[in-house]
Scaffold this active site. Sequence first.
Site, PDB file in Angstrom:
ATOM      1  N   ARG A 197       3.881 -10.007   7.435  1.00  0.00           N
ATOM      2  CA  ARG A 197       5.289  -9.627   7.555  1.00  0.00           C
ATOM      3  C   ARG A 197       5.590  -8.677   8.702  1.00  0.00           C
ATOM      4  O   ARG A 197       6.737  -8.298   8.920  1.00  0.00           O
ATOM      5  CB  ARG A 197       5.780  -9.021   6.244  1.00  0.00           C
ATOM      6  CG  ARG A 197       6.401 -10.086   5.374  1.00  0.00           C
ATOM      7  CD  ARG A 197       6.774  -9.556   4.035  1.00  0.00           C
ATOM      8  NE  ARG A 197       6.074 -10.325   3.030  1.00  0.00           N
ATOM      9  CZ  ARG A 197       6.242 -10.166   1.730  1.00  0.00           C
ATOM     10  NH1 ARG A 197       7.044  -9.250   1.283  1.00  0.00           N
ATOM     11  NH2 ARG A 197       5.591 -10.917   0.892  1.00  0.00           N
ATOM     12  N   ARG A 210      19.129  18.545  -3.284  1.00  0.00           N
ATOM     13  CA  ARG A 210      19.486  17.197  -2.818  1.00  0.00           C
ATOM     14  C   ARG A 210      20.512  16.547  -3.724  1.00  0.00           C
ATOM     15  O   ARG A 210      20.363  16.549  -4.939  1.00  0.00           O
ATOM     16  CB  ARG A 210      18.242  16.309  -2.796  1.00  0.00           C
ATOM     17  CG  ARG A 210      17.115  16.863  -2.000  1.00  0.00           C
ATOM     18  CD  ARG A 210      17.177  16.411  -0.568  1.00  0.00           C
ATOM     19  NE  ARG A 210      16.494  17.396   0.257  1.00  0.00           N
ATOM     20  CZ  ARG A 210      16.492  17.361   1.580  1.00  0.00           C
ATOM     21  NH1 ARG A 210      17.121  16.393   2.207  1.00  0.00           N
ATOM     22  NH2 ARG A 210      15.881  18.278   2.269  1.00  0.00           N
ATOM     23  N   PRO A 234       0.790  -1.215   0.000  1.00  0.00           N
ATOM     24  CA  PRO A 234       0.000   0.000   0.000  1.00  0.00           C
ATOM     25  C   PRO A 234       0.833   1.281   0.000  1.00  0.00           C
ATOM     26  O   PRO A 234       1.629   1.515   0.905  1.00  0.00           O
ATOM     27  CB  PRO A 234      -0.841  -0.110   1.275  1.00  0.00           C
ATOM     28  CG  PRO A 234      -0.192  -1.157   2.097  1.00  0.00           C
ATOM     29  CD  PRO A 234       0.652  -1.988   1.224  1.00  0.00           C
ATOM     30  N   GLU A 235       0.672   2.061  -1.030  1.00  0.00           N
ATOM     31  CA  GLU A 235       1.232   3.408  -1.090  1.00  0.00           C
ATOM     32  C   GLU A 235       0.049   4.370  -1.041  1.00  0.00           C
ATOM     33  O   GLU A 235      -1.068   3.956  -0.761  1.00  0.00           O
ATOM     34  CB  GLU A 235       2.037   3.599  -2.384  1.00  0.00           C
ATOM     35  CG  GLU A 235       3.147   2.586  -2.540  1.00  0.00           C
ATOM     36  CD  GLU A 235       3.946   2.771  -3.824  1.00  0.00           C
ATOM     37  OE1 GLU A 235       3.974   3.888  -4.359  1.00  0.00           O
ATOM     38  OE2 GLU A 235       4.534   1.789  -4.287  1.00  0.00           O
ATOM     39  N   HIS A 249      -2.045 -14.481  11.277  1.00  0.00           N
ATOM     40  CA  HIS A 249      -1.351 -13.206  11.395  1.00  0.00           C
ATOM     41  C   HIS A 249      -2.286 -12.042  11.713  1.00  0.00           C
ATOM     42  O   HIS A 249      -2.034 -10.910  11.325  1.00  0.00           O
ATOM     43  CB  HIS A 249      -0.543 -12.882  10.141  1.00  0.00           C
ATOM     44  CG  HIS A 249       0.381 -13.979   9.742  1.00  0.00           C
ATOM     45  ND1 HIS A 249       1.415 -14.406  10.537  1.00  0.00           N
ATOM     46  CD2 HIS A 249       0.406 -14.761   8.642  1.00  0.00           C
ATOM     47  CE1 HIS A 249       2.055 -15.400   9.934  1.00  0.00           C
ATOM     48  NE2 HIS A 249       1.454 -15.639   8.775  1.00  0.00           N
TER      49      HIS A 249
END
Length: 281
Positions: A129, A162, A2-3, A110
Amino acid sequence: MPELPEVETIARGLDKRVAGDRIEAVWLGSKPEPLKSPAKEIASTLEARRIARVRRVGKHLVFDLESGGAATKRPRAKGQARKANAQWIVHLGMTGRMLVSEPGAELEKHTHAIVQLASGRELRFVDPRRFGRLSVTQDFEAPGTEPLRVEPERFLELFRKRKTPIKSALLNQKLLSGVGNIYADEALFRAGIRPRRRAASLTREDLCRLCFSVQEVLKEAISLGGSSISDYVGADGEEGFFQLQHRVYGREGEPCLVCNTPVKRVVLGGRSSHYCPRCQK
DNA sequence: ACTATTTCCTGGATGC
DNA sequence: TGCATCCAGGAAATAG
């Protein structure tokens, strides 16, 4: 994984289904890894609260909580008065899912947290995870700028100096909050910029184009319900469709959709990065 | 103040 | 078939 577009889709689905519901009880799994706040604090903050709404901030799900109306069961110790604007913050990590389940539904492996709602349904946090994180806070703010609302001038200012590769900079949540690996690759392809280019080497024009591409790709992905690869599904269990629109991500060796040159994959800061060596300079 | 590298975690894919 | 190894990746921690 998920982004921003996936989290946005999930947040909208959850808001539709649980906004207004009241939290009756909270169960948290024994292993502490997914908890950023102490288990006791999470439970006491959530219990007997009403979920005012669910929304996305960066890649985080934010459950805005308000007093539940009904009397709480236990008296609170001195100095532990409830904060008015408490929030439950959920980060799904890579494989985290937040499910709305009927109480009888089989418990998935999980499952690390179960929140019982007054409507009888349950919110279940499942994460094989264990990269996901749960916490409680107030006045939650993303560490960086919201990509869908960033002004080009601000975007320029964030990246102009940057020295790091532009791809790494896009993934830095302290600069923009919400862009992940898939959408960084897709935005760079659309802007015609190689992932390894140092951010500081890009012209104003490059960065303006990239700013536009980031927003374009995120908006298109949201409109298609995000990208369903590996574990991602929306709040109702439905899949997104943006994976069908990927132009470079996951297409190593396949022909570029613009010029037919095979898509290349390089590893950048430990992340797979996909690009067209001809279209991206 | 930045930047680069390592670590966490497990299921699925791959190779012998 | 079975076992070992590798890979995915967000973000925090660590090192430079």
